[in-house]
Design a protein around this motif. Sequence first.
Motif, short mmCIF file in Angstrom:
data_model
loop_
_atom_site.label_atom_id
_atom_site.label_comp_id
_atom_site.label_asym_id
_atom_site.label_seq_id
_atom_site.Cartn_x
_atom_site.Cartn_y
_atom_site.Cartn_z
N ILE A 453 0.33 9.76 4.76
CA ILE A 453 -0.34 8.44 4.93
C ILE A 453 0.67 7.40 5.42
O ILE A 453 0.38 6.61 6.33
CB ILE A 453 -0.99 7.99 3.60
CG1 ILE A 453 -2.14 8.93 3.22
CG2 ILE A 453 -1.51 6.56 3.70
CD1 ILE A 453 -2.55 8.82 1.75
N LEU A 496 -4.70 -1.90 6.01
CA LEU A 496 -5.98 -1.22 6.28
C LEU A 496 -5.78 0.28 6.47
O LEU A 496 -6.54 1.09 5.92
CB LEU A 496 -6.65 -1.82 7.53
CG LEU A 496 -7.19 -3.25 7.39
CD1 LEU A 496 -7.68 -3.79 8.72
CD2 LEU A 496 -8.33 -3.29 6.36
N VAL A 497 -4.77 0.66 7.24
CA VAL A 497 -4.51 2.09 7.49
C VAL A 497 -4.11 2.79 6.20
O VAL A 497 -4.60 3.89 5.91
CB VAL A 497 -3.40 2.27 8.57
CG1 VAL A 497 -2.96 3.74 8.67
CG2 VAL A 497 -3.89 1.78 9.93
N VAL A 499 -4.77 1.92 3.01
CA VAL A 499 -5.90 2.00 2.07
C VAL A 499 -6.91 3.06 2.53
O VAL A 499 -7.37 3.88 1.73
CB VAL A 499 -6.59 0.62 1.90
CG1 VAL A 499 -7.89 0.75 1.12
CG2 VAL A 499 -5.65 -0.35 1.19
N ALA A 500 -7.21 3.05 3.84
CA ALA A 500 -8.15 4.05 4.38
C ALA A 500 -7.61 5.47 4.16
O ALA A 500 -8.35 6.37 3.74
CB ALA A 500 -8.38 3.80 5.86
N GLY A 501 -6.32 5.65 4.42
CA GLY A 501 -5.69 6.97 4.21
C GLY A 501 -5.72 7.38 2.75
O GLY A 501 -5.98 8.55 2.42
N VAL A 503 -7.87 6.43 0.43
CA VAL A 503 -9.25 6.76 0.05
C VAL A 503 -9.62 8.15 0.59
O VAL A 503 -10.14 9.01 -0.13
CB VAL A 503 -10.25 5.70 0.57
CG1 VAL A 503 -11.69 6.16 0.38
CG2 VAL A 503 -10.02 4.37 -0.14
N TYR A 504 -9.32 8.37 1.87
CA TYR A 504 -9.68 9.64 2.53
C TYR A 504 -8.97 10.82 1.87
O TYR A 504 -9.57 11.87 1.63
CB TYR A 504 -9.31 9.57 4.01
CG TYR A 504 -9.60 10.85 4.77
CD1 TYR A 504 -10.91 11.20 5.14
CD2 TYR A 504 -8.56 11.73 5.09
CE1 TYR A 504 -11.17 12.37 5.82
CE2 TYR A 504 -8.80 12.92 5.76
CZ TYR A 504 -10.11 13.23 6.12
OH TYR A 504 -10.37 14.40 6.79
N ARG A 506 -7.78 10.94 -1.14
CA ARG A 506 -7.91 10.88 -2.60
C ARG A 506 -6.53 10.83 -3.26
O ARG A 506 -6.22 11.63 -4.15
CB ARG A 506 -8.72 12.08 -3.12
CG ARG A 506 -10.15 12.04 -2.64
CD ARG A 506 -10.97 13.17 -3.21
NE ARG A 506 -12.34 13.11 -2.73
CZ ARG A 506 -13.26 14.03 -3.02
NH1 ARG A 506 -12.96 15.07 -3.77
NH2 ARG A 506 -14.49 13.91 -2.55
N TRP A 513 -6.58 3.38 -9.22
CA TRP A 513 -7.20 2.36 -8.36
C TRP A 513 -7.44 1.05 -9.13
O TRP A 513 -7.28 -0.03 -8.59
CB TRP A 513 -8.54 2.86 -7.80
CG TRP A 513 -8.43 3.70 -6.56
CD1 TRP A 513 -8.78 5.00 -6.41
CD2 TRP A 513 -7.93 3.28 -5.27
NE1 TRP A 513 -8.53 5.43 -5.12
CE2 TRP A 513 -8.01 4.41 -4.40
CE3 TRP A 513 -7.42 2.08 -4.77
CZ2 TRP A 513 -7.61 4.35 -3.07
CZ3 TRP A 513 -7.01 2.02 -3.45
CH2 TRP A 513 -7.10 3.15 -2.62
N LEU A 522 -13.16 -1.84 -4.37
CA LEU A 522 -13.03 -0.75 -3.41
C LEU A 522 -13.76 0.50 -3.91
O LEU A 522 -14.45 1.17 -3.15
CB LEU A 522 -11.55 -0.44 -3.16
CG LEU A 522 -11.24 0.48 -1.98
CD1 LEU A 522 -11.58 -0.21 -0.66
CD2 LEU A 522 -9.79 0.90 -1.98
N VAL A 526 -16.84 2.25 -1.93
CA VAL A 526 -16.80 3.67 -1.52
C VAL A 526 -17.99 4.41 -2.11
O VAL A 526 -18.64 5.22 -1.43
CB VAL A 526 -15.47 4.34 -1.97
CG1 VAL A 526 -15.51 5.84 -1.77
CG2 VAL A 526 -14.30 3.74 -1.20
#
Length: 534
Positions: A453, A496-497, A499-501, A503-504, A506, A513, A522, A526
């Motif tokens: 990530i 953003l990158v 957090v997205a990574g 979440v994706y 896990r 979290w 968040l 989700v």
Amino acid sequence: MPKDHLNTMFKGALILSISSLVAKILSAVYRIPLQNMVGNTGFYVYQQIYPLYGIGMTFALNGFPNFISKLVAEQPDETSKSLIARRAFHILSGLSLVVFFGLQLGATWIAAHMGDVNLAPIISAVAWMFVFMPWLATGRGYYQGKFLMGPTAISQLIEQVVRVAIIIMAAYFSVRLGWDNYRMGTWAMSSAPLAAICSSLIFTAFGLKYLLAPAPEPTHTLPSYRKLTKRFVVEGGTLCLVAAVVILLQLVDSFTVMRGLVRQGQLPEVAKALKGVYDRGQPLVQLGLVVATAFSATLLPALTDALAKRQPIEFKRQTQAMVHVSLALSMAATVGLVALMPQINRLLFGSLEGTTALRIYIVSILFAALITTYTSVLQSLNQYTAMIIGIVAGLATKVLANYLFVVHYGINGASAVTVLSLAVMFAVMWLGSPEDLQQVLLESGYLIKLLAISAVMGLVVILSCHQMTALVGPVLAHTRGMAGIVTVIGVILGVLVFVAGAVYARLFTIREWLVLPYGKRLIKAVAKGKEHHS
């Protein structure tokens, strides 16, 4: 423990955490306008002596107060608490007078070994702070031992606000009246004793009642001065050593970087300016550490509570959450700052000088955050051996290698040795910690996910910055304003990158979290997204 008492303790811990956070931010941020006002050489003059102040304040704010609070909490009644505080004050007074006279009489010798005899008056100025250290440390420790954190929090904020105000005023008058850098440095470092006087006023009533008034008759047998002094050296000294790790590395830099640069062939004035450039990394690392450790520190009360109630599974969960959050935030801060370093350097300091050295230095955040987290856990388990060996090994690495690396590689070498020293410290602590604590970093592919990530985030930020600077052209790209715009956009993109990574992939459990800001929102977002897609 009664519920009211527990609530008082947790409220006190929260107050102290908030004041510590504000004080740390103030302590990091003021250096940026200071450097802009007095330049690289002026900043070098201030930073050369700063570690002496930093060590004194660590003793007065963290190390000895934490130890004294433990001594006070051990006592069965009010009389014993006040008498043990009085004895602690006497021992610290002896210690601080030795340090004070050592600095005053040895100022010229210390300055000469730093490679610049003109620093002697600044060392003499900062030495006065140690006169007030026993009063501050004893007052803070006494109230913390009674779970009253308010006085410590207030004195901490007063100390930082007064000191920062005096430093900025000294820099302003230096520019306005044309002072030389050493006169500016002397006035700036005079802020340390003046701020100590102001913050000591909070403990006036305590001092007059418990330290200076005639001593009451003891109700219980107290440890002798000899036994107490031994505990101060062993237990108190350990706490001080742990709290002052990064500052001790900076102290080694004060004695080796300037001299190493001159030995490399640089003119003394050029060497001073280069040391000032190298010192730009310190406020950046401090800010990164505030971000990396602030949220994981919120788990400490739960960790202590699980240990007190003998709940090993809960203790392990809390430890895992604390390590995971600290590592993730420090990794994100490190990669983000390294990727954005040219823009940050130009924005904050007005030039690109030392960008490579600063990029290397920034990696310190990662290891320093892990050391802070692991020492918190090891302290709660009363396991000090691995911590002491780790710190000594790291400091030995810095002392033995720094001068040599500076002679061969300049300030890049000093940065590399700082990172190496912290890596050695953490490696020894990690290897010496219980197996459960070692496994926390390796469980469920966490480290691999985090590295992937972070790599993606760093790549996206670097490519975006290159694209933005290419679009505006070379003239605009080299302005501070443009550097600011690119930095802000880069930070937003990076967050953003990441957090997205996370979440994706896990990366975090729900518990982890919830520790993070907006983590609860968040999780809900989700969950709603999954419901919508299903």
